[in-house]
Write a protein that holds these residues in place. Structure first.
Motif, PDB file in Angstrom:
ATOM      1  N   HIS A   1       0.826  -1.198   0.000  1.00 16.54           N
ATOM      2  CA  HIS A   1       0.000   0.000   0.000  1.00 16.54           C
ATOM      3  C   HIS A   1       0.864   1.253   0.000  1.00 16.54           C
ATOM      4  O   HIS A   1       0.586   2.210  -0.746  1.00 16.54           O
ATOM      5  N   ARG A   2       1.920   1.267   0.804  1.00 15.08           N
ATOM      6  CA  ARG A   2       2.798   2.432   0.851  1.00 15.08           C
ATOM      7  C   ARG A   2       3.505   2.636  -0.490  1.00 15.08           C
ATOM      8  O   ARG A   2       3.615   3.768  -0.973  1.00 15.08           O
TER       9      ARG A   2
ATOM     10  N   SER B   1       1.099   4.133  -2.851  1.00 18.10           N
ATOM     11  CA  SER B   1       0.822   5.524  -2.482  1.00 18.10           C
ATOM     12  C   SER B   1       1.957   6.439  -2.927  1.00 18.10           C
ATOM     13  O   SER B   1       1.730   7.529  -3.465  1.00 18.10           O
TER      14      SER B   1
ATOM     15  N   ALA C   1       1.766   6.913  -6.661  1.00 11.89           N
ATOM     16  CA  ALA C   1       0.680   7.821  -7.026  1.00 11.89           C
ATOM     17  C   ALA C   1       1.056   9.275  -6.740  1.00 11.89           C
ATOM     18  O   ALA C   1       0.725  10.181  -7.525  1.00 11.89           O
TER      19      ALA C   1
ATOM     20  N   VAL D   1      -4.852  12.574  -3.593  1.00  8.38           N
ATOM     21  CA  VAL D   1      -4.131  11.307  -3.710  1.00  8.38           C
ATOM     22  C   VAL D   1      -3.939  10.675  -2.337  1.00  8.38           C
ATOM     23  O   VAL D   1      -4.124   9.464  -2.155  1.00  8.38           O
TER      24      VAL D   1
ATOM     25  N   ASP E   1      -7.336   9.341  -1.196  1.00  9.38           N
ATOM     26  CA  ASP E   1      -7.674   8.122  -1.928  1.00  9.38           C
ATOM     27  C   ASP E   1      -6.852   6.949  -1.405  1.00  9.38           C
ATOM     28  O   ASP E   1      -7.370   5.838  -1.239  1.00  9.38           O
ATOM     29  N   ALA E   2      -5.581   7.201  -1.108  1.00 12.84           N
ATOM     30  CA  ALA E   2      -4.707   6.143  -0.585  1.00 12.84           C
ATOM     31  C   ALA E   2      -5.201   5.654   0.769  1.00 12.84           C
ATOM     32  O   ALA E   2      -5.124   4.458   1.070  1.00 12.84           O
ATOM     33  N   TYR E   3      -5.712   6.564   1.585  1.00 18.59           N
ATOM     34  CA  TYR E   3      -6.192   6.167   2.907  1.00 18.59           C
ATOM     35  C   TYR E   3      -7.392   5.233   2.795  1.00 18.59           C
ATOM     36  O   TYR E   3      -7.465   4.214   3.489  1.00 18.59           O
TER      37      TYR E   3
ATOM     38  N   VAL F   1      -8.406   3.435   0.183  1.00 23.25           N
ATOM     39  CA  VAL F   1      -8.305   2.303  -0.733  1.00 23.25           C
ATOM     40  C   VAL F   1      -8.284   0.978   0.015  1.00 23.25           C
ATOM     41  O   VAL F   1      -8.737  -0.047  -0.495  1.00 23.25           O
ATOM     42  N   CYS F   2      -7.793   0.986   1.249  1.00 24.33           N
ATOM     43  CA  CYS F   2      -7.753  -0.248   2.038  1.00 24.33           C
ATOM     44  C   CYS F   2      -9.163  -0.782   2.300  1.00 24.33           C
ATOM     45  O   CYS F   2      -9.367  -1.990   2.402  1.00 24.33           O
TER      46      CYS F   2
END
Length: 204
Positions: free
Chosen positions: A71-72, A75, A78, A92, A95-97, A99-100
């Motif tokens: 995930h990192r 991120s 992105a 961004v 969205d990354a937060y 997405v999980c």
């Protein structure tokens, strides 16, 4: 059972086992993942799996950390590809937060399986600190705050993100609305009174 390869290094074997474990969770859920099912699926002996992970909770924690690493990495990629503005950087990160919760069902399955594990709290704290540092670093070019003050605001934004995620999990909002709300909170938390625009990071 397939023969055990002697050409894999210990690290490569660990990576193979974690990839196999992820497949098991994806196909069968976390309940289907044990040291025995992993050994059978990976075509290795049980002592090899025990040597790497020790216990089922140890395996689940290692898998949880692997998912966080992926995930990192996603991120960071992105963020590198994002338009260099405050709002796009905030979007961004938002969205990354979330997405999980939407695109990584394995994350939720493993997290649920680890609920109550005494080591889980420490692992989650490390992950929170890591994402906070990533967030603060990405936002620093658009802020007139000191790094310490900016990081504290990031901590606050992530606290709000956790509350929004709870609403999302209850079905009270949508992913797009959750991302939009967190984006606005991040942008609003950055000091723009030092000559930087909240929309494009340029001088006024």
């Amino acid at each position: 059972m397939a023969p055990v390869s002697t050409r894999l290094s210990k690290q490569a074997r660990r990576e193979q086992l974690l990839d196999t474990a992820l497949t098991i969770v994806r196909d069968q859920g976390a309940d289907g993942l044990t040291l025995l099912t992993l050994a059978e699926a990976a075509g290795v002996s049980r002592p090899i799996v025990y040597d790497h992970f020790g216990t089922r909770p140890g395996l689940l924690l290692a898998l949880y950390q692997r998912l966080d690493e992926r995930h990192r990495t996603a991120s960071e990629q992105a963020l590198r590809e994002a338009e260099p503005t405050l709002r796009e950087t905030a979007r961004v990160l938002s969205d990354a937060y979330f997405v999980c919760s939407t695109d990584m069902p394995e994350w939720n399955a493993v997290s649920a399986a680890l609920r109550g594990n005494p080591r889980m709290e420490a692992v989650e704290r490390e992950m929170f600190d890591s994402f906070t540092d990533l967030m603060a670093s990405a936002l620093l070019p658009y802020s007139g705050l000191t790094p310490e003050a900016l990081r504290l605001r990031c901590v606050g934004a992530l606290g709000a993100a956790e509350a929004i995620a709870a609403e999302l999990n209850r079905g009270r909002t949508t992913v797009s609305d959750a991302v939009a709300a967190l984006t606005d909170l991040i942008v609003g938390g950055i000091d723009t009174r030092t000559g930087r625009s909240a929309t494009d990071g340029s001088s006024r």
